[in-house]
Design a protein around this motif. Sequence first.
Motif, mmCIF file in Angstrom:
data_model
loop_
_atom_site.group_PDB
_atom_site.id
_atom_site.type_symbol
_atom_site.label_atom_id
_atom_site.label_comp_id
_atom_site.label_asym_id
_atom_site.label_seq_id
_atom_site.Cartn_x
_atom_site.Cartn_y
_atom_site.Cartn_z
ATOM 1 N N ASP A 91 10.239 17.259 17.458
ATOM 2 C CA ASP A 91 10.062 18.547 18.496
ATOM 3 C C ASP A 91 9.144 18.169 19.789
ATOM 4 O OD1 ASP A 91 11.491 19.943 16.753
ATOM 5 O OD2 ASP A 91 9.765 20.831 15.600
ATOM 6 N N HIS A 92 8.131 17.511 19.616
ATOM 7 C CA HIS A 92 7.151 17.101 20.745
ATOM 8 C C HIS A 92 7.850 16.240 21.817
ATOM 9 C CE1 HIS A 92 3.181 17.706 22.571
ATOM 10 N NE2 HIS A 92 3.466 16.222 23.018
ATOM 11 N N PHE A 93 8.394 15.114 21.281
ATOM 12 C CA PHE A 93 8.929 14.121 22.066
ATOM 13 C C PHE A 93 10.650 14.660 22.081
ATOM 14 C CE2 PHE A 93 5.554 12.110 20.316
ATOM 15 C CZ PHE A 93 4.644 11.691 21.150
ATOM 16 N N SER A 94 10.686 15.659 23.244
ATOM 17 C CA SER A 94 12.025 16.186 23.076
ATOM 18 C C SER A 94 13.044 15.684 24.118
ATOM 19 C CB SER A 94 11.894 17.598 23.363
ATOM 20 O OG SER A 94 11.231 17.930 24.441
ATOM 21 N N ASN A 95 12.698 14.867 25.140
ATOM 22 C CA ASN A 95 13.426 14.285 25.879
ATOM 23 C C ASN A 95 13.240 12.750 26.190
ATOM 24 O OD1 ASN A 95 11.434 13.664 28.095
ATOM 25 N ND2 ASN A 95 11.467 15.843 28.652
ATOM 26 N N ARG A 96 13.747 12.013 26.928
ATOM 27 C CA ARG A 96 13.955 10.558 26.787
ATOM 28 C C ARG A 96 12.485 10.249 27.375
ATOM 29 N NH1 ARG A 96 18.287 6.720 30.001
ATOM 30 N NH2 ARG A 96 17.223 7.019 31.489
ATOM 31 N N ASP A 97 12.390 10.668 28.707
ATOM 32 C CA ASP A 97 10.826 10.170 29.174
ATOM 33 C C ASP A 97 9.553 10.344 27.981
ATOM 34 O OD1 ASP A 97 12.113 9.372 31.447
ATOM 35 O OD2 ASP A 97 11.660 11.250 32.562
ATOM 36 N N GLN A 98 9.586 11.504 27.509
ATOM 37 C CA GLN A 98 8.646 11.683 26.531
ATOM 38 C C GLN A 98 8.725 10.806 25.162
ATOM 39 O OE1 GLN A 98 9.409 15.800 25.662
ATOM 40 N NE2 GLN A 98 8.084 16.754 27.393
ATOM 41 N N LEU A 99 10.103 10.547 25.010
ATOM 42 C CA LEU A 99 10.188 9.530 23.781
ATOM 43 C C LEU A 99 9.853 8.122 24.271
ATOM 44 C CD1 LEU A 99 10.824 9.611 20.868
ATOM 45 C CD2 LEU A 99 13.172 8.949 21.422
ATOM 46 N N GLU A 100 10.036 7.913 25.414
ATOM 47 C CA GLU A 100 9.344 6.679 25.862
ATOM 48 C C GLU A 100 8.023 6.578 26.017
ATOM 49 O OE1 GLU A 100 11.604 5.999 29.709
ATOM 50 O OE2 GLU A 100 13.225 5.138 28.619
ATOM 51 N N MET A 101 7.249 7.596 26.332
ATOM 52 C CA MET A 101 5.805 7.585 26.375
ATOM 53 C C MET A 101 5.472 7.414 24.975
ATOM 54 S SD MET A 101 2.984 8.044 27.822
ATOM 55 C CE MET A 101 2.811 8.669 29.243
ATOM 56 N N GLY A 102 5.899 8.107 24.000
ATOM 57 C CA GLY A 102 5.473 8.055 22.492
ATOM 58 C C GLY A 102 5.767 6.763 22.018
ATOM 59 N N LEU A 103 6.744 6.124 22.403
ATOM 60 C CA LEU A 103 6.919 4.641 22.151
ATOM 61 C C LEU A 103 6.279 3.611 22.546
ATOM 62 C CD1 LEU A 103 10.963 4.617 21.993
ATOM 63 C CD2 LEU A 103 9.403 4.231 19.924
ATOM 64 N N ASP A 104 5.618 3.843 23.774
ATOM 65 C CA ASP A 104 4.717 3.106 24.611
ATOM 66 C C ASP A 104 3.353 3.302 23.790
ATOM 67 O OD1 ASP A 104 6.310 2.053 26.559
ATOM 68 O OD2 ASP A 104 5.711 3.609 28.288
ATOM 69 N N LEU A 105 2.854 4.389 23.385
ATOM 70 C CA LEU A 105 1.742 4.811 22.616
ATOM 71 C C LEU A 105 1.717 3.942 21.549
ATOM 72 C CD1 LEU A 105 1.241 8.535 23.527
ATOM 73 C CD2 LEU A 105 -0.358 6.598 24.192
ATOM 74 N N LEU A 106 2.876 3.891 20.587
ATOM 75 C CA LEU A 106 2.967 3.076 19.546
ATOM 76 C C LEU A 106 2.778 1.697 19.790
ATOM 77 C CD1 LEU A 106 5.766 4.915 17.514
ATOM 78 C CD2 LEU A 106 3.380 4.700 16.650
ATOM 79 N N MET A 107 3.446 1.157 20.751
ATOM 80 C CA MET A 107 3.275 -0.255 21.053
ATOM 81 C C MET A 107 1.944 -0.744 21.349
ATOM 82 S SD MET A 107 5.520 -2.280 24.136
ATOM 83 C CE MET A 107 4.582 -1.514 25.468
ATOM 84 N N TYR A 108 1.106 0.044 22.127
ATOM 85 C CA TYR A 108 -0.164 -0.092 22.420
ATOM 86 C C TYR A 108 -1.169 -0.321 21.031
ATOM 87 C CZ TYR A 108 0.692 -0.960 27.301
ATOM 88 O OH TYR A 108 1.118 -1.195 28.605
ATOM 89 N N TRP A 109 -0.912 0.870 20.098
ATOM 90 C CA TRP A 109 -1.429 0.781 19.174
ATOM 91 C C TRP A 109 -1.317 -0.473 18.200
ATOM 92 C CZ3 TRP A 109 -4.405 4.675 16.860
ATOM 93 C CH2 TRP A 109 -4.942 4.686 15.663
ATOM 94 N N PHE A 110 -0.188 -0.893 17.967
ATOM 95 C CA PHE A 110 0.161 -2.209 17.343
ATOM 96 C C PHE A 110 -0.110 -3.479 18.137
ATOM 97 C CE2 PHE A 110 2.749 0.719 14.746
ATOM 98 C CZ PHE A 110 2.534 0.319 13.621
#
Length: 328
Positions: free
Chosen positions: A241-260
Amino acid sequence: MKSWTDLAYKQPVAVEMLKQMLIRNRTAHAYLIHGDSGAGKEEIGHLLAKSLFCKERVGENPCEKCKDCLRINSGNHPDVHWIKPDGSSIKKEQIAHLQKEFTYTGLESNQKAYLISQADQMTMNAANRLLKFLEEPNRQTTAILMTENSQNILDTIKSRCQVIALKPLSPLIIQQELEASDVIADNARLFAVLTNNLEAAKALDQDEWFAQARKLVVQLISTLQTKQDETLWFIQKQWMDHFSNRDQLEMGLDLLMYWFKDLIYLHIDQQAAIVFRAYLSELEKGRWVWSRKDTTEILYAIMEAKRHIAQNVHPTLVMEQLTLQMQR
């Protein structure tokens, strides 16, 4: 910025090139300065204009005390003209007015300079009118064009300019600039790795969507650690619901990547490199859930998810698959 030394830490190559031109008195009649927002284009253009007009210059640096320096600093020098978009574009009439101004004899000398911000926003008629101006260079007239999108500048204009390419800012410089703008240090560190555009990094600090995105990343990690049976529900009902388009989803994946990546830094005892410093206790818990090998495999899975998103694979399927891989 009062001297080229002040700018050298941000753009060492471009600054050294311009310094040598000034010292050797071999300046060009036209410059095209291009680089990302926040890279220093207008600071360099402003300082170059002062260096050209200052009669008390010490080496390459303007004195900052003479009337030329003071009037350029205040934006009131009669022979230095700034052009910026009028609305969404720079119009033919603005260039025509500039040409008319330059037919008059200079008030102090015959030296003149004009600076065009966002030069890529010129209409085609304006660009063609400027081209005619550049085709008849006056040795005492200097053009300074600045843009983020040099590919949108006519090749015939580029060919008549000394091109100065600014490098993307390093994360450390962006972090320092953000902290100088009163952004909290932990936030500045995170924003600086997410973008090499200073203005975009500043915008993240005021972005409510991004603040919620960061919270969702932390919640997803917590769910993976303590409530794995609820993870897919979380992805479907909250994450997507929050990461509703490709650019937003890429940002979410970037945040996950930096977390790990931060988990890797914990595993190898490199805490100084951690980005999510405000969540160090949560990261410490994660170190006991995911081994170094697990974390490395998850990072590869995140990068694969980013590739799938770029290839327009269904985003929910991508996130569900990634979630299952993070649960192992």
